[in-house]
Design an enzyme around this catalytic site. Structure first.
Site, short mmCIF file in Angstrom:
data_model
loop_
_atom_site.label_atom_id
_atom_site.label_comp_id
_atom_site.label_asym_id
_atom_site.label_seq_id
_atom_site.Cartn_x
_atom_site.Cartn_y
_atom_site.Cartn_z
N ASN A 1 -2.61 18.95 -1.50
CA ASN A 1 -3.59 18.21 -0.72
C ASN A 1 -3.31 18.24 0.77
OD1 ASN A 1 -4.06 15.21 0.52
ND2 ASN A 1 -5.82 15.95 -0.62
N THR B 1 -4.86 13.42 5.50
CA THR B 1 -3.46 13.59 5.90
C THR B 1 -3.31 14.89 6.70
OG1 THR B 1 -2.89 12.51 3.82
CG2 THR B 1 -1.09 13.46 5.08
N GLN C 1 7.19 4.10 3.82
CA GLN C 1 5.79 3.66 3.89
C GLN C 1 5.64 2.37 4.72
OE1 GLN C 1 3.72 5.72 1.57
NE2 GLN C 1 2.11 5.10 2.98
N LYS D 1 5.47 2.11 -3.12
CA LYS D 1 5.30 3.44 -3.70
C LYS D 1 5.51 3.33 -5.20
CE LYS D 1 4.48 7.65 -2.17
NZ LYS D 1 3.82 8.04 -0.92
N LYS E 1 5.46 3.56 8.36
CA LYS E 1 4.27 4.39 8.55
C LYS E 1 3.02 3.50 8.61
CE LYS E 1 3.90 7.70 5.56
NZ LYS E 1 3.54 8.67 4.49
N GLY F 1 -2.92 8.32 -4.15
CA GLY F 1 -2.30 9.56 -4.63
C GLY F 1 -1.06 9.93 -3.84
N ASP F 2 -0.35 10.89 -4.36
CA ASP F 2 0.78 11.54 -3.70
C ASP F 2 0.97 12.84 -4.50
OD1 ASP F 2 3.04 10.91 -1.55
OD2 ASP F 2 4.10 11.80 -3.23
N LYS G 1 0.85 -1.19 0.00
CA LYS G 1 0.00 0.00 0.00
C LYS G 1 0.88 1.23 0.00
CE LYS G 1 -3.95 2.13 0.34
NZ LYS G 1 -3.53 2.87 -0.89
P1 NDP Z 1 0.29 17.88 -3.99
O1 NDP Z 1 0.75 17.58 -5.35
O2 NDP Z 1 -1.17 17.99 -3.72
O3 NDP Z 1 0.97 19.21 -3.44
C1 NDP Z 1 2.36 19.35 -3.39
C2 NDP Z 1 2.70 20.75 -2.93
O4 NDP Z 1 4.09 20.85 -2.70
C3 NDP Z 1 2.36 21.81 -3.96
O5 NDP Z 1 2.04 23.00 -3.29
C4 NDP Z 1 3.67 21.93 -4.74
O6 NDP Z 1 3.83 23.17 -5.39
C5 NDP Z 1 4.67 21.79 -3.63
N1 NDP Z 1 5.94 21.21 -4.13
C6 NDP Z 1 6.10 20.08 -4.85
N2 NDP Z 1 7.38 19.89 -5.17
C7 NDP Z 1 8.03 20.92 -4.64
C8 NDP Z 1 9.40 21.30 -4.62
N3 NDP Z 1 10.34 20.56 -5.24
N4 NDP Z 1 9.72 22.45 -3.94
C9 NDP Z 1 8.76 23.19 -3.32
N5 NDP Z 1 7.46 22.87 -3.31
C10 NDP Z 1 7.12 21.77 -3.96
O7 NDP Z 1 0.93 16.75 -3.06
P2 NDP Z 1 0.50 16.29 -1.59
O8 NDP Z 1 -0.02 17.44 -0.80
O9 NDP Z 1 -0.31 15.08 -1.73
O10 NDP Z 1 1.91 15.82 -1.00
C11 NDP Z 1 2.76 16.70 -0.26
C12 NDP Z 1 3.72 15.89 0.60
O11 NDP Z 1 2.96 15.08 1.51
C13 NDP Z 1 4.62 14.91 -0.16
O12 NDP Z 1 5.83 14.79 0.55
C14 NDP Z 1 3.84 13.60 -0.06
O13 NDP Z 1 4.70 12.49 -0.22
C15 NDP Z 1 3.32 13.71 1.36
N6 NDP Z 1 2.16 12.90 1.72
C16 NDP Z 1 1.03 12.89 0.97
C17 NDP Z 1 -0.07 12.16 1.38
C18 NDP Z 1 -1.36 12.17 0.64
O14 NDP Z 1 -2.29 11.49 1.06
N7 NDP Z 1 -1.51 12.92 -0.43
C19 NDP Z 1 -0.02 11.32 2.59
C20 NDP Z 1 1.20 11.46 3.35
C21 NDP Z 1 2.25 12.21 2.91
P3 NDP Z 1 3.26 23.41 -6.89
O15 NDP Z 1 1.79 23.62 -6.71
O16 NDP Z 1 4.00 24.61 -7.37
O17 NDP Z 1 3.59 22.17 -7.64
O1 2IT Z 2 2.79 9.05 1.64
C1 2IT Z 2 1.66 8.58 1.84
O2 2IT Z 2 1.36 8.02 2.91
C2 2IT Z 2 0.66 8.69 0.77
N1 2IT Z 2 0.93 9.31 -0.26
C3 2IT Z 2 -0.68 8.05 0.92
C4 2IT Z 2 -0.63 6.59 0.58
C5 2IT Z 2 -1.95 5.88 0.51
O3 2IT Z 2 -1.90 4.71 0.10
O4 2IT Z 2 -2.98 6.44 0.87
#
Ligand code: NDP
Ligand code: 2IT
Length: 446
Positions: free
Chosen positions: A241, A210, A112, A127, A115, A166-167, A91
């Site tokens: 997100n 998250t 992961q 992943k 976590k 997603g991520d 997952k």
């Molecule tokens: P999104 O794509 O929704 O958002 C990513 C955000 O981070 C955007 O604002 C983006 O800016 C910015 N960003 C991306 N790359 C860079 C960079 N190199 N430098 C600066 N800013 C950057 O992703 P998520 O919110 O889903 O994910 C954010 C983090 O959280 C990641 O580390 C992900 O692995 C982690 N995560 C996500 C989960 C989920 O359920 N979605 C769960 C747990 C962790 P821009 O809009 O300009 O691209």
């Molecule tokens: O980093 C993370 O935990 C995620 N992007 C979510 C993974 C998931 O399977 O919901």
């Protein structure tokens, strides 16, 4: 003895993974911190557990060819790293971003494992993703890319085998296109992906999970430091997100979110970010964060994402991407009186940043614990899918709340048990490792 076992495993890792810097950083952090666990429970290092834990079960790399809107052929690279399934089906999310390499996916897949173990729910770690960048692509281009990506991926996944989500760069739109293609190929409508829209099989609260979970986790950290959310100035990097829904929940528990960012720069809003405006700009319009400053009086835009750590705050929640907070960022936070850092992103703080926070006594919540609410709610989505039922928003949210509190308790108790009270990095790694190692030992050497 335990120290040398860890050193041997890490030396082998460096040799076998040349250039995989982020994966080495993640593995070093976990293995480096669990020495006290191996001292107290040497049986957990039996049967080559350390060496087996740092070698993925399976790594798939594939070509993704697709046509852009001009009719030109584009080629990207797709990945899925199935790291460990001792505790349940693989997952973990899919990331679409131009920076994605095998190294990125290995580090994320490794994190992961622990976590997912911390959630106490039946999930292994994996992943995937691609160096495809959805920014500036039309819906048609994103759809054709997703269809081609899934045409390769579908044979490796399944509701009881591996369940992506997603991520970065993968949200409800991409999950929809990916699911549509899976359904065509496999001819089944099952919970093979999570993060689906709630009107066709997704779970309520998954989108928010998250960010909400991060705020619930940080509430426990604040309480341990004699603080509460109400009235605290908070800085949240990112505006995707995780960041958006962390901001939503932080505001609803009384905090004032004074700054957010994207990959180009950050906005400072002394009145507190207007979540609804920010959500419309980033989620509905897919626009730059700069637009926020143009539409909100009193807000300022600053070029350069890393400057966000110079904004004075009591709480900092890095929610954008890996290694986004370096030593200078952490020093700026310390200088302006920050009292707590909790990671919403995966590995957003460099080891040097963490050291600075530690030396200055700032409580630190590691991502694999603090951001586990997303994947935990993914499991709740899988549970609803397999039972053919749909829980209410409140039902899912209260389960998420309970899970985040239990994760915090485990981290705190493990840190105490292994001799470093308050060290949530040790706590998270130890609690996750013990659960995975016990399952691997029970299942024999493979
Ligand atoms: P999104 O794509 O929704 O958002 C990513 C955000 O981070 C955007 O604002 C983006 O800016 C910015 N960003 C991306 N790359 C860079 C960079 N190199 N430098 C600066 N800013 C950057 O992703 P998520 O919110 O889903 O994910 C954010 C983090 O959280 C990641 O580390 C992900 O692995 C982690 N995560 C996500 C989960 C989920 O359920 N979605 C769960 C747990 C962790 P821009 O809009 O300009 O691209
Ligand atoms: O980093 C993370 O935990 C995620 N992007 C979510 C993974 C998931 O399977 O919901």
């Amino acid at each position: 003895m335990s120290q040398s076992m860890v050193q041997d495993a890490l030396a082998g890792l460096v040799e076998r993974n040349p250039g995989h810097i982020e994966f080495l950083q993640a593995a070093q952090e976990v293995l480096g911190s669990i020495v006290p666990v191996l001292v107290k429970r040497p049986e957990l290092a039996r049967d080559g557990i350390l060496e087996r834990l740092i070698e993925p079960d399976r790594q798939v790399i594939f070509r993704v060819g697709w046509f852009d809107d001009t009719g030109a052929i584009r080629v990207n690279r797709g990945f899925r790293v199935q790291f460990n399934n001792a505790l349940g089906p693989y997952k973990g999310g899919l990331r679409f971003h131009s920076s994605v390499r095998l190294d990125t996916i290995k580090f994320l897949g490794f994190e992961q494992i622990f976590k997912n173990a911390l959630t106490e729910l039946p999930m292994g770690g994996a992943k995937g993703g691609s160096d495809f960048d959805p920014h500036g692509k039309s819906d048609g281009e994103v759809m054709r890319f997703c269809q081609s990506f899934m045409t390769e991926l579908w044979r490796y996944i399944g509701a009881d085998t591996d369940v992506p989500a997603g991520d970065i760069g993968v949200g409800e739109r991409e999950i929809g296109y990916l699911f549509g293609q899976y359904k065509r190929l496999a001819n089944v409508h099952t919970g093979v992906l999570t993060g689906k829209a709630p009107h066709w099989g997704g779970s309520l609260v998954r989108k928010e999970a998250t960010g909400y979970g991060l705020v619930y986790f940080a509430a426990r950290m604040l309480a341990a430091a004699g603080l509460e959310w109400d009235g605290l100035d908070t800085v949240i990097s990112g505006s995707g997100n995780v960041a958006l829904y962390a901001a939503d929940k932080a505001e609803s528990v009384g905090a004032r979110v004074v700054a957010m960012s994207d990959s180009h720069g950050y906005v400072y809003d002394p009145q507190g970010i207007d979540f609804h405006l920010m959500r419309r700009i980033k989620e509905d319009r897919r626009d730059r964060i700069q637009a926020y400053a143009g539409e909100r009086s009193g807000a300022e835009y600053h070029e350069g994402a890393e400057g966000i750590w110079t904004v004075p705050c009591t709480v900092a929640l890095p929610c954008a991407t890996e290694n986004e907070m370096d030593e200078a960022g952490a020093r700026a936070l310390v200088a302006s009186g920050c009292r707590l850092v909790a990671e919403g992103a995966n590995m957003p703080c460099t080891p040097e940043a963490i050291r600075v926070l530690h030396e200055n006594g700032i409580p630190f919540g590691p991502g694999k614990a603090a951001n586990a609410g997303g994947v935990a709610t993914s499991l709740l989505e899988m549970a609803q899918n397999s039972q053919r039922i749909h829980w209410t928003f409140d039902e899912v949210n209260s389960r998420l709340y309970g899970i985040m509190n239990r994760i915090y308790d485990q981290c705190r108790e493990a840190a105490e048990h292994f001799g470093k009270p308050g060290d949530l990095i040790l706590g998270a790694n130890a609690a996750g490792f013990v659960r995975v190692a016990r399952a691997m030992l029970a299942q024999g050497v493979v």
